[in-house]
Enzyme design. Structure first.
Site, PDB file in Angstrom:
ATOM      1  N   ASP A 199       0.852  -1.188   0.000  1.00 48.55           N
ATOM      2  CA  ASP A 199       0.000   0.000   0.000  1.00 48.55           C
ATOM      3  C   ASP A 199       0.892   1.242   0.000  1.00 48.55           C
ATOM      4  O   ASP A 199       2.124   1.144  -0.082  1.00 48.55           O
ATOM      5  CB  ASP A 199      -0.955  -0.015   1.215  1.00 48.55           C
ATOM      6  CG  ASP A 199      -2.298   0.622   0.873  1.00 48.55           C
ATOM      7  OD1 ASP A 199      -2.291   1.776   0.417  1.00 48.55           O
ATOM      8  OD2 ASP A 199      -3.343  -0.039   1.052  1.00 48.55           O
ATOM      9  N   HIS A 269      -2.708   2.919  -4.650  1.00 43.99           N
ATOM     10  CA  HIS A 269      -2.121   2.475  -3.376  1.00 43.99           C
ATOM     11  C   HIS A 269      -0.703   1.936  -3.581  1.00 43.99           C
ATOM     12  O   HIS A 269      -0.345   0.878  -3.064  1.00 43.99           O
ATOM     13  CB  HIS A 269      -3.023   1.413  -2.718  1.00 43.99           C
ATOM     14  CG  HIS A 269      -4.295   1.982  -2.143  1.00 43.99           C
ATOM     15  ND1 HIS A 269      -4.320   2.739  -0.989  1.00 43.99           N
ATOM     16  CD2 HIS A 269      -5.587   1.925  -2.566  1.00 43.99           C
ATOM     17  CE1 HIS A 269      -5.576   3.112  -0.719  1.00 43.99           C
ATOM     18  NE2 HIS A 269      -6.348   2.636  -1.670  1.00 43.99           N
ATOM     19  N   GLU A 333      -9.722   2.673  -5.451  1.00 45.69           N
ATOM     20  CA  GLU A 333      -9.259   4.016  -5.117  1.00 45.69           C
ATOM     21  C   GLU A 333      -8.032   4.438  -5.932  1.00 45.69           C
ATOM     22  O   GLU A 333      -7.002   4.799  -5.375  1.00 45.69           O
ATOM     23  CB  GLU A 333      -8.958   4.093  -3.611  1.00 45.69           C
ATOM     24  CG  GLU A 333     -10.189   3.771  -2.772  1.00 45.69           C
ATOM     25  CD  GLU A 333      -9.939   3.810  -1.270  1.00 45.69           C
ATOM     26  OE1 GLU A 333     -10.838   4.207  -0.537  1.00 45.69           O
ATOM     27  OE2 GLU A 333      -8.826   3.426  -0.817  1.00 45.69           O
TER      28      GLU A 333
HETATM   29  C1  TNX Z   1     -11.093   1.741   2.226  1.00 41.44           C
HETATM   30  S1  TNX Z   1     -11.629  -1.124   1.197  1.00 41.44           S
HETATM   31  C2  TNX Z   1      -9.985   1.162   1.659  1.00 41.44           C
HETATM   32  C3  TNX Z   1      -8.776   0.976   2.478  1.00 41.44           C
HETATM   33  C4  TNX Z   1      -8.899   1.606   3.828  1.00 41.44           C
HETATM   34  C5  TNX Z   1     -10.272   1.312   4.398  1.00 41.44           C
HETATM   35  C6  TNX Z   1     -10.489   1.785   5.802  1.00 41.44           C
HETATM   36  C7  TNX Z   1     -10.724  -0.505   0.161  1.00 41.44           C
HETATM   37  C8  TNX Z   1     -10.754  -1.205  -1.095  1.00 41.44           C
HETATM   38  N1  TNX Z   1     -10.008   0.601   0.402  1.00 41.44           N
HETATM   39  O1  TNX Z   1      -7.664   1.449   1.766  1.00 41.44           O
HETATM   40  O2  TNX Z   1      -7.916   1.107   4.653  1.00 41.44           O
HETATM   41  O3  TNX Z   1     -11.244   1.890   3.558  1.00 41.44           O
HETATM   42  O4  TNX Z   1     -11.658   1.238   6.357  1.00 41.44           O
END
Ligand code: TNX
Length: 546
Positions: A199, A269, A333
């Protein structure tokens, strides 16, 4: 004389008390599908009992050793194990058996007769779940003898994919902690560990071809305090798993019928990797392993062939380490602001003839192109991808399994399109969220409120889903992101006892679920947590759900 009477009375009371204490109760978590009493006396489990397993079957030999270990840990009795020589071996003992006539691959059947116990499964995994059920039915505490009521007890899971996730990036947890997490999963009848290894805040897996990933990308210069406050603790933080450690963990999990699915999150990430190899990004950096939480704009550059080569090289080593059919490639994301500005990414878009549609930007389709290449590469090696539900917006092929996290709706949509789906919606399956709305004196969590009852009530197959799509919901998983989880007791606190509720969701048919009944069975499981010294949230056993 009076003394004698008193002593005898005391002895009787003691025996009565122990007898009560040392009787097995098969109403465990997750609840077996059936518990049918058999006429006849209780089976007496003592350390004279031997655990038999079929000669020459390595996995059954291991099952026998694990059963012996569990019985010893819980009761102090030491049972020896031996390969079965003839049918008479069963007398007075416990026999582990493979029964090809059973229908569910992971189902189990425990037959307790007055003079013998049999634990059967169609596979060694099924036998292992029978072992877990028997284990959980035992008292937790020293005792020289346990009475097993004569009965036939059977169970089989509703879902083939019964997962827990663990983020070892935002905070790093070593081999021992991961193994204990695996132990906790095994106790709850779970079989998939989704291991988040890379990440923005760290790269936690040694890759021989790119040593800087772990050596440089494995460390950050400090961590934000609170929920992304401007205050950074300035303490260098990090670590990574060597390939040898990973092999050890994968084997440890496999011995407990848990497949580890590694996640290498891409193309977003990725700041830790960019810090180690800045040429993988659009701007060329310099980058710094991130000390904040959230979504970072810097992601892998799609314009350079080198990036694609890098990803394939990393995946080569990942496949070497993890025999899992699934590799999780993230896909969540990934902001596209860099791609929009990057001449190489734009060149790629035009070379590929990508045109934006009404629904999707050219950059979203570029992520789709990248994902499909990775998917093809992995499928040439006999592997399949899992990705977060953002992939549904990138036109990926239906052979990609979707992990539905932004609610259950994306999963339902994906299933209708023909994707296999694993349900792990933020509500209620993010175990990094609070377990109560009264957060005073709770350890800091991400936010939200996922109570024990909400977890229990979750139905992975949405009621309105058309029949043809229902079979695409292959499983259900809870996620443990660790931005605010810094040590092992805190991980355990976040997952226990919510994992118990999840286990019932994963194993039971909806019609068999009953929350009050679950709450009545939970205290004994919690006694086992206590016995092992695991941290758990005690208040969840008694507080009313708000
Ligand atoms: C969303 S779940 C994210 C993570 C974070 C999390 C915190 C996801 C695919 N991405 O990067 O750690 O929320 O709850």
């Amino acid at each position: 004389m009076r003394n004698l009477i008193l002593t005898s009375l005391l002895a009787v009371i003691c025996i009565a008390a122990t007898a009560q204490w040392s009787r097995a109760d098969y109403r465990v978590v997750p609840l077996p599908d059936r518990i049918d009493g058999i006429r006849g006396a209780d089976f007496r489990l003592t350390d004279n009992c031997i655990i038999n397993y079929p000669t020459g079957q390595r996995d059954m030999e291991r099952n026998a050793a694990l059963l012996s270990q569990y019985v010893e840990e819980l009761t102090g009795m030491h049972l020896s194990t031996r390969p079965t020589v003839n049918a008479k071996d069963g007398l007075g003992n416990i026999s582990l058996l493979i029964d090809p006539k059973m229908d569910n691959d992971e189902g189990y059947r425990i037959t307790v007769m007055p003079r013998a116990v049999e634990i059967s499964g169609r596979t060694a995994a099924g036998v292992f779940y029978g072992i877990q059920t028997l284990r959980k039915s035992l008292p937790a505490g020293q005792c020289p003898e346990v009475l097993l009521p004569a009965a036939q007890v059977s169970g089989s899971p509703q879902f083939g994919y019964r997962g827990m996730h663990l983020d070892c990036v935002r905070h790093f947890f070593g081999v021992e902690t991961v193994k204990r997490y695996i132990d906790i999963m095994a106790l709850h009848g779970m079989n998939r560990l989704h291991w988040h290894l890379t990440d923005d805040q760290g790269w936690r897996i040694e890759i021989k071809k790119y040593p800087r990933l772990a050596e440089v990308g494995g460390w950050r210069n400090g961590t934000t305090l609170g929920h992304n406050s401007p205050v950074n603790d300035g303490i260098r933080y990090g670590g990574y798993f060597t390939q040898e450690e990973i092999r050890d963990i994968v084997r440890y999990a496999a011995d407990r019928y848990i497949t580890i699915i590694p996640e290498i999150d891409m193309p977003g990430h990725m700041v830790a990797a960019l810090t180690a190899y800045p040429e993988l990004g659009c701007t060329g950096g310099p980058y710094e392993v991130w000390g904040m939480w959230g979504v970072h704009d810097d992601i892998l550059c799609m314009g350079k062939d080198h990036t694609l080569q890098f990803v394939q090289d990393v995946l080569d080593e990942v496949m070497e380490l993890f025999p899992s059919r699934y590799i999780h490639i993230g896909g969540d994301e990934a902001p596209r602001v860099r791609w929009e500005q990057c001449p190489l990414c734009q060149q790629r878009i035009s070379d590929l003839g990508i045109h934006r549609t009404e629904r999707q930007s050219a950059e979203a389709l570029l992520q789709g192109w990248f994902t499909t290449r990775i998917q093809d590469y992995l499928s040439r090696h006999g592997r399949s991808i899992i990705g977060w539900d953002e992939l549904l917006g990138c036109d990926v092929d239906a052979s990609a399994t979707i992990m539905s996290w932004r609610g259950a709706e994306p999963g339902a949509e994906g299933a209708k399109l023909g994707h296999d789906v694993i349900m792990s919606p933020v509500g209620p399956l993010y175990f990094d969220y609070y377990q109560t709305s009264n957060t005073w004196n709770e350890p800091t969590a991400f936010g939200g409120c996922n109570t024990l009852k909400k977890v229990f009530d979750f139905e992975p197959i949405p009621a309105e889903l058309p029949e043809a799509a229902r079979r695409h919901i292959i499983g259900v998983q809870a996620n443990v992101w660790t931005e605010y989880i810094t040590c092992e007791p805190q991980i355990q606190y976040q997952v226990l006892p919510r994992m118990a509720a999840l286990a019932e969701v994963q194993w039971l048919r909806p019609a068999d679920k009953d929350y009050d009944d679950f709450l009545a069975r939970l205290p004994h499981l919690v006694d086992i947590y206590k016995h092992y010294g695991w941290t758990y949230r005690a208040k969840s056993l008694t507080e009313k759900d708000e």
